[in-house]
Scaffold this motif. Structure first.
Motif, PDB file in Angstrom:
ATOM      1  N   HIS A  56       0.939  -1.176  -0.043  1.00 22.04           N
ATOM      2  CA  HIS A  56      -0.055  -0.163   0.002  1.00 22.04           C
ATOM      3  C   HIS A  56       0.884   1.432   0.100  1.00 22.04           C
ATOM      4  N   HIS A  58       1.080   5.467  -1.981  1.00 20.05           N
ATOM      5  CA  HIS A  58       0.214   6.454  -2.791  1.00 20.05           C
ATOM      6  C   HIS A  58       1.462   7.073  -3.772  1.00 20.05           C
ATOM      7  N   HIS A 202      -8.901   1.136   2.245  1.00 27.23           N
ATOM      8  CA  HIS A 202      -8.616   1.688   3.597  1.00 27.23           C
ATOM      9  C   HIS A 202      -9.963   1.320   4.736  1.00 27.23           C
ATOM     10  N   HIS A 259      -4.778  -0.792   7.004  1.00 31.07           N
ATOM     11  CA  HIS A 259      -4.568  -0.133   8.128  1.00 31.07           C
ATOM     12  C   HIS A 259      -5.052  -0.814   9.401  1.00 31.07           C
ATOM     13  N   ASP A 312       2.009   3.510   2.861  1.00 34.32           N
ATOM     14  CA  ASP A 312       1.090   4.447   2.808  1.00 34.32           C
ATOM     15  C   ASP A 312       1.985   5.392   1.894  1.00 34.32           C
TER      16      ASP A 312
END
Ligand SMILES: [Zn+2]
Length: 389
Positions: A56, A58, A202, A259, A312
């Protein structure tokens, strides 16, 4: 052909017997694994392990490093992202995401599950040094706009699909952003889309998310109202977010829950019962950055679920390093062995992204990339990761 050995070798699953030699072709394919010592084998200090998988990230938010202060909580964090996301010009964004890509490589990452709201990261995928599963996010909480929101995501998804063509290391799917930003109708469009067999979301990143589903109260109401979104039609379910939106996803999908900071045992049991293939992605450094709280990792371990690791984005992390995430878990939960933690960062990540045919384990026929890790667990020395092939 190369023959490699080290003080310790982790094959993505377990430690291999001392003295094991790995034979690797010039193309990086594992040819043999022998449990006998070999005089002409290259010896590496420390550990050899497969390349890390970052489930995960971005990358398109990389320009937001150090923009948002730590420990604000998720709701203020979410308000700040759109407010500052476009304070940067195209060149600044491009430079930041390419620097982040290089950071991933330096830190031994061979594959990434990358969240995309735009098609900006096409240029990173074109560099072909990292495997990509691009998760194109659909966002929209107003039921009436569900089709429009889905079409917007589909358009972006198609930009990535066109690039894929003959590139097996590039994949993409449409996914829901989060339980508080996707309507039931939009969930339905996403879950029945043929290209969305791997779903990442998420999940339970804040207590406000559960509160919203249980009673339609709290911080999410303020967030939606602040964005001008009318949530009057939304009926609280009296259940946690996961136990609510889980009903809108097909049980046959492969689900990556990201998460899980406010996930209970009942939620874990629900997911085990509802879905055939669930992966629990932890991003501990981002949780500490935003909420200053870690998920109940012992709960996940004791329930014997598939745990994998993500970083993240640089908007909520100081670095993009799977090893740094594992070190944070080890500090909070010393009872977890490095044998387990390395498995979470390699094999389990490859399985979550459906890349385990080639990545995640040192096994004959695979091309997982091989890392050398020095000083792991030695608090007096800096831990060093180096990709050796
Ligand atoms: Zn995220």
């Amino acid at each position: 052909m190369r023959f490699l050995t080290a003080d310790k070798i982790h094959d993505g699953n377990n430690w291999l017997p001392y003295g094991t030699v790995i034979e690797v072709s010039d193309k990086g394919e594992i040819v043999s694994i022998k449990n006998v010592s070999q005089k002409d084998a290259e010896y590496f200090e420390g550990i050899l392990a497969p390349g890390f998988v970052n489930v995960h990230c971005h990358l398109e938010l990389s320009h937001m490093k150090d923009v948002i202060p730590e420990h604000t909580g998720l709701i203020p964090f979410l308000r700040t992202i759109p407010a500052h996301r476009n304070d940067f010009n195209a060149e600044q964004k491009k430079a930041a995401r390419h620097a982040a890509y290089e950071e991933l490589i330096r830190n031994g990452v061979v594959a990434v599950g990358d969240i995309a709201n735009t098609s900006e990261t096409i240029d990173l995928r074109a560099r072909k040094q990292i495997h990509f599963q691009t998760f194109v996010e659909a966002i929209g909480f107003t039921e009436a706009n569900a089709l429009k929101c889905f079409d917007f995501a589909l358009h972006t998804h198609n930009e990535y699909s066109k690039q894929q063509l003959d590139q097996p290391i590039l994949k993409q799917s449409i996914v829901p952003h989060a339980p508080y930003s996707v309507s039931a109708k939009l969930f339905a469009y996403i879950s029945t889309h043929i290209g969305s067999n791997v779903i990442s979301i998420h999940n339970q990143e804040s207590k406000e998310e559960n509160e919203f589903y249980e009673s339609r109260q709290g911080g999410v109401c303020e967030l939606l109202a602040g964005l001008g979104i009318n949530y009057n039609e939304f009926m609280p379910t009296g259940k946690s977010s996961l136990q609510s939106y889980g009903e809108w996803l097909l049980p046959a999908c492969s689900l990556i829950l990201v998460h899980n900071t406010f996930t209970s045992r009942e939620d874990v049991l629900y997911a085990k019962n509802r879905f055939a293939d669930t992966h629990w992605c932890l991003c501990p450094n981002a949780n500490l950055y935003i909420e200053n709280k870690l998920p109940d990792i012992c709960l996940l371990y004791n329930e014997n679920v598939n745990v994998c690791i993500g970083t993240d984005s640089l908007a909520s992390n100081h670095q993009l390093s799977i090893l740094a995430e594992l070190v944070t878990i080890k500090k909070a939960y010393p009872e977890f062995s490095w044998e387990i933690l390395l498995k979470w960062g390699t094999k389990n990540g490859a399985e979550a992204l459906k890349m385990n045919e080639t990545l995640g384990t040192i096994a004959i026929g695979k091309t997982p990339g091989i890392l050398q890790i020095k000083n792991l667990g030695n608090s007096n020395l800096e831990t060093i990761v180096k990709r050796i092939l």
